[in-house]
Design a protein around this motif. Structure first.
Motif, PDB file in Angstrom:
ATOM      1  N   THR A   1       5.043  -3.668  11.923  1.00  0.00           N
ATOM      2  CA  THR A   1       6.305  -3.835  12.638  1.00  0.00           C
ATOM      3  C   THR A   1       7.522  -3.677  11.743  1.00  0.00           C
ATOM      4  OG1 THR A   1       6.144  -6.232  12.322  1.00  0.00           O
ATOM      5  CG2 THR A   1       5.261  -5.315  14.385  1.00  0.00           C
ATOM      6  N   GLN A   2       7.393  -3.972  10.462  1.00  0.00           N
ATOM      7  CA  GLN A   2       8.516  -3.853   9.550  1.00  0.00           C
ATOM      8  C   GLN A   2       7.997  -3.613   8.136  1.00  0.00           C
ATOM      9  OE1 GLN A   2       9.808  -8.043  10.257  1.00  0.00           O
ATOM     10  NE2 GLN A   2       9.821  -8.214   8.032  1.00  0.00           N
ATOM     11  N   LEU A   3       8.882  -3.195   7.256  1.00  0.00           N
ATOM     12  CA  LEU A   3       8.493  -2.986   5.867  1.00  0.00           C
ATOM     13  C   LEU A   3       8.557  -4.314   5.123  1.00  0.00           C
ATOM     14  CD1 LEU A   3      10.318   0.353   5.027  1.00  0.00           C
ATOM     15  CD2 LEU A   3       7.887   0.006   5.504  1.00  0.00           C
ATOM     16  N   LEU A   4       7.487  -4.643   4.430  1.00  0.00           N
ATOM     17  CA  LEU A   4       7.408  -5.881   3.669  1.00  0.00           C
ATOM     18  C   LEU A   4       7.442  -5.557   2.184  1.00  0.00           C
ATOM     19  CD1 LEU A   4       4.634  -7.711   5.722  1.00  0.00           C
ATOM     20  CD2 LEU A   4       7.109  -7.963   5.905  1.00  0.00           C
ATOM     21  N   ARG A   5       8.341  -6.201   1.475  1.00  0.00           N
ATOM     22  CA  ARG A   5       8.517  -5.927   0.057  1.00  0.00           C
ATOM     23  C   ARG A   5       7.523  -6.731  -0.780  1.00  0.00           C
ATOM     24  NH1 ARG A   5      14.128  -7.461  -2.821  1.00  0.00           N
ATOM     25  NH2 ARG A   5      13.182  -9.528  -2.709  1.00  0.00           N
TER      26      ARG A   5
ATOM     27  N   MET B   1       0.696  -4.492   1.762  1.00  0.00           N
ATOM     28  CA  MET B   1       1.706  -5.201   2.539  1.00  0.00           C
ATOM     29  C   MET B   1       2.159  -4.437   3.779  1.00  0.00           C
ATOM     30  SD  MET B   1       2.037  -8.049   1.014  1.00  0.00           S
ATOM     31  CE  MET B   1       3.510  -8.730   1.775  1.00  0.00           C
ATOM     32  N   ASN B   2       1.903  -3.138   3.822  1.00  0.00           N
ATOM     33  CA  ASN B   2       2.522  -2.317   4.873  1.00  0.00           C
ATOM     34  C   ASN B   2       1.555  -1.427   5.631  1.00  0.00           C
ATOM     35  OD1 ASN B   2       5.560  -2.852   4.589  1.00  0.00           O
ATOM     36  ND2 ASN B   2       4.919  -2.515   2.474  1.00  0.00           N
ATOM     37  N   THR B   3       0.273  -1.785   5.628  1.00  0.00           N
ATOM     38  CA  THR B   3      -0.721  -1.086   6.442  1.00  0.00           C
ATOM     39  C   THR B   3      -1.649  -2.108   7.084  1.00  0.00           C
ATOM     40  OG1 THR B   3      -2.112  -0.764   4.472  1.00  0.00           O
ATOM     41  CG2 THR B   3      -0.681   1.076   5.126  1.00  0.00           C
ATOM     42  N   ASN B   4      -2.549  -1.638   7.946  1.00  0.00           N
ATOM     43  CA  ASN B   4      -3.357  -2.548   8.772  1.00  0.00           C
ATOM     44  C   ASN B   4      -4.861  -2.298   8.652  1.00  0.00           C
ATOM     45  OD1 ASN B   4      -1.201  -4.013  10.054  1.00  0.00           O
ATOM     46  ND2 ASN B   4      -0.732  -2.138  11.177  1.00  0.00           N
ATOM     47  N   TYR B   5      -5.369  -2.103   7.453  1.00  0.00           N
ATOM     48  CA  TYR B   5      -6.805  -1.898   7.283  1.00  0.00           C
ATOM     49  C   TYR B   5      -7.560  -3.226   7.299  1.00  0.00           C
ATOM     50  CZ  TYR B   5      -5.367   2.787   6.023  1.00  0.00           C
ATOM     51  OH  TYR B   5      -4.814   4.038   6.059  1.00  0.00           O
TER      52      TYR B   5
ATOM     53  N   LEU C   1       4.352   7.870   4.422  1.00  0.00           N
ATOM     54  CA  LEU C   1       2.967   7.845   3.959  1.00  0.00           C
ATOM     55  C   LEU C   1       2.005   7.458   5.074  1.00  0.00           C
ATOM     56  CD1 LEU C   1       3.049   6.250   0.391  1.00  0.00           C
ATOM     57  CD2 LEU C   1       2.190   8.511   0.998  1.00  0.00           C
ATOM     58  N   ARG C   2       2.394   6.515   5.908  1.00  0.00           N
ATOM     59  CA  ARG C   2       1.499   6.024   6.952  1.00  0.00           C
ATOM     60  C   ARG C   2       1.142   7.106   7.960  1.00  0.00           C
ATOM     61  NH1 ARG C   2       4.480   0.231   7.711  1.00  0.00           N
ATOM     62  NH2 ARG C   2       6.016   1.599   8.707  1.00  0.00           N
ATOM     63  N   GLN C   3       1.937   8.164   8.015  1.00  0.00           N
ATOM     64  CA  GLN C   3       1.618   9.276   8.915  1.00  0.00           C
ATOM     65  C   GLN C   3       0.416  10.081   8.424  1.00  0.00           C
ATOM     66  OE1 GLN C   3       5.166  11.533  10.380  1.00  0.00           O
ATOM     67  NE2 GLN C   3       6.277  10.191   8.989  1.00  0.00           N
ATOM     68  N   TYR C   4       0.122   9.994   7.128  1.00  0.00           N
ATOM     69  CA  TYR C   4      -0.934  10.809   6.536  1.00  0.00           C
ATOM     70  C   TYR C   4      -2.152   9.996   6.090  1.00  0.00           C
ATOM     71  CZ  TYR C   4       2.794  14.273   6.389  1.00  0.00           C
ATOM     72  OH  TYR C   4       3.803  15.132   6.737  1.00  0.00           O
ATOM     73  N   LEU C   5      -1.992   8.689   5.941  1.00  0.00           N
ATOM     74  CA  LEU C   5      -3.106   7.853   5.512  1.00  0.00           C
ATOM     75  C   LEU C   5      -4.204   7.802   6.569  1.00  0.00           C
ATOM     76  CD1 LEU C   5      -1.045   4.901   3.965  1.00  0.00           C
ATOM     77  CD2 LEU C   5      -2.557   6.462   2.698  1.00  0.00           C
ATOM     78  N   PRO C   6      -5.425   7.470   6.167  1.00  0.00           N
ATOM     79  CA  PRO C   6      -6.521   7.367   7.141  1.00  0.00           C
ATOM     80  C   PRO C   6      -6.189   6.376   8.257  1.00  0.00           C
ATOM     81  CG  PRO C   6      -7.373   7.288   4.902  1.00  0.00           C
ATOM     82  CD  PRO C   6      -5.887   7.212   4.788  1.00  0.00           C
ATOM     83  N   ASP C   7      -6.636   6.672   9.455  1.00  0.00           N
ATOM     84  CA  ASP C   7      -6.430   5.789  10.595  1.00  0.00           C
ATOM     85  C   ASP C   7      -7.242   4.502  10.378  1.00  0.00           C
ATOM     86  OD1 ASP C   7      -6.380   4.519  13.082  1.00  0.00           O
ATOM     87  OD2 ASP C   7      -6.310   6.421  14.165  1.00  0.00           O
ATOM     88  N   PRO C   8      -6.607   3.330  10.429  1.00  0.00           N
ATOM     89  CA  PRO C   8      -7.349   2.071  10.233  1.00  0.00           C
ATOM     90  C   PRO C   8      -8.464   1.864  11.252  1.00  0.00           C
ATOM     91  CG  PRO C   8      -4.984   1.691  10.051  1.00  0.00           C
ATOM     92  CD  PRO C   8      -5.154   3.093  10.562  1.00  0.00           C
TER      93      PRO C   8
END
Length: 286
Positions: free
Chosen positions: A10-14, A55-59, A30-37
């Motif tokens: 939902t948001q960028l976490l530092r 911090m910023n993906t959902n694997y 980057l999230r547009q190209y990373l593997p789908d979780p």
């Protein structure tokens, strides 16, 4: 053409530490190209750095590896003892002010053993060194100069707790390991994705710094990394994403990847004139 993936939070976490190559601001791209979780069991972050990927993906599962033992030790203690880590870090901030305090801790740091005091000292050094540029010499000693200004450096208390909460919310395996040992250790594990953000290779004739853990990462390392990632992709079907500086040398080394470009913000260059936007290369094997 690579498939762009919906890999959004939902948001960028530092992350709670400054570190060269921090990818927080680049994550929406980057999230547009990373593997789908939803289509893989986990992801391997081969050059973890600040931990922006976590911090910023959902694997469901993360394997976080880095050649810098101080970094891996810090993440381990942040996960298990965030409150004690904050208390210890505050002690260094309050009792070692100014350049003399910084130089004292920097001299003592190489002999400090793994533990809360060592990790707290690492945070102190990162936030008190010049522009947050973490550097080590060939002996593995932290050698970034003091960068304290008129203001007391920021103590990332809230960020430490957020990082700890995130690490305890998913499966995270930490590895103190150089990149080739990391790849060897995980090769054959089913249904993994890979993200690699190695130290950047400067354009020919341009000076660059690639020693963030006491060992350098040069052009030959990039060539071997590209070969190994390509081989593992062909043999195991792994989806691989790399990010690097966009120049002719890098494009040639990673020519077997599908190459995409975007703009990234450089915030930790020692020379202020070199900070700002720069072209970033995102390579994909899908």
């Amino acid at each position: 053409m690579s498939k762009k993936i919906n890999n959004q939070t939902t948001q960028l976490l530092r992350p709670f530490i400054k570190y060269p190559g921090n990818k927080t601001k680049l994550m929406p791209v980057l999230r547009q190209y990373l593997p789908d979780p939803l289509e893989c069991d986990g992801i391997v972050d081969v050059f973890t750095g600040s931990g922006s990927l976590l911090m910023n993906t959902n694997y469901k599962r993360y394997i976080l590896a880095d050649a810098n033992k101080d970094l891996i030790w810090l993440f381990d203690l942040a996960r298990r003892y965030p409150e004690n880590l904050v208390i210890n870090t505050r002690y260094f901030y309050q009792n070692f002010r100014g350049k003399e305090g910084f130089e004292l801790i920097r001299r003592q740091f190489p002999t400090m053993k793994k533990g809360l005091a060592q990790s707290a000292a690492f945070i102190y050094l990162i936030y008190h060194c010049f522009n947050g540029v973490v550097r080590y010499n060939q002996k593995g000693e932290f050698n970034s100069p003091c960068g304290i200004g008129e203001r007391q450096p920021y103590l990332p208390e809230r960020e430490i707790y957020a990082f700890s909460e995130r690490m305890n919310a998913v499966s995270v395996q930490l590895m103190h390991s150089c990149w080739h040992k990391t790849l060897k250790a995980v090769e054959g594990m089913p249904n993994l994705g890979f993200y690699c953000d190695p130290p950047y290779l400067p354009a020919k004739g341009v000076e660059g710094f690639t020693t963030y853990s006491g060992t350098s990462f040069n052009e030959n390392d990039h060539i071997l990394l590209a070969y190994q990632l390509g081989r593992m992709h062909r043999q195991h079907g792994y989806r691989v994403v790399i990010s690097s500086s966009n120049n002719l040398r890098t494009r040639d080394i990673y020519r077997d990847f599908e190459l995409n470009t975007t703009e990234a913000h450089r915030a930790v260059a020692a020379n202020g004139n070199k900070r700002g936007k720069a072209s970033e290369l995102i390579g994909v094997l899908a």
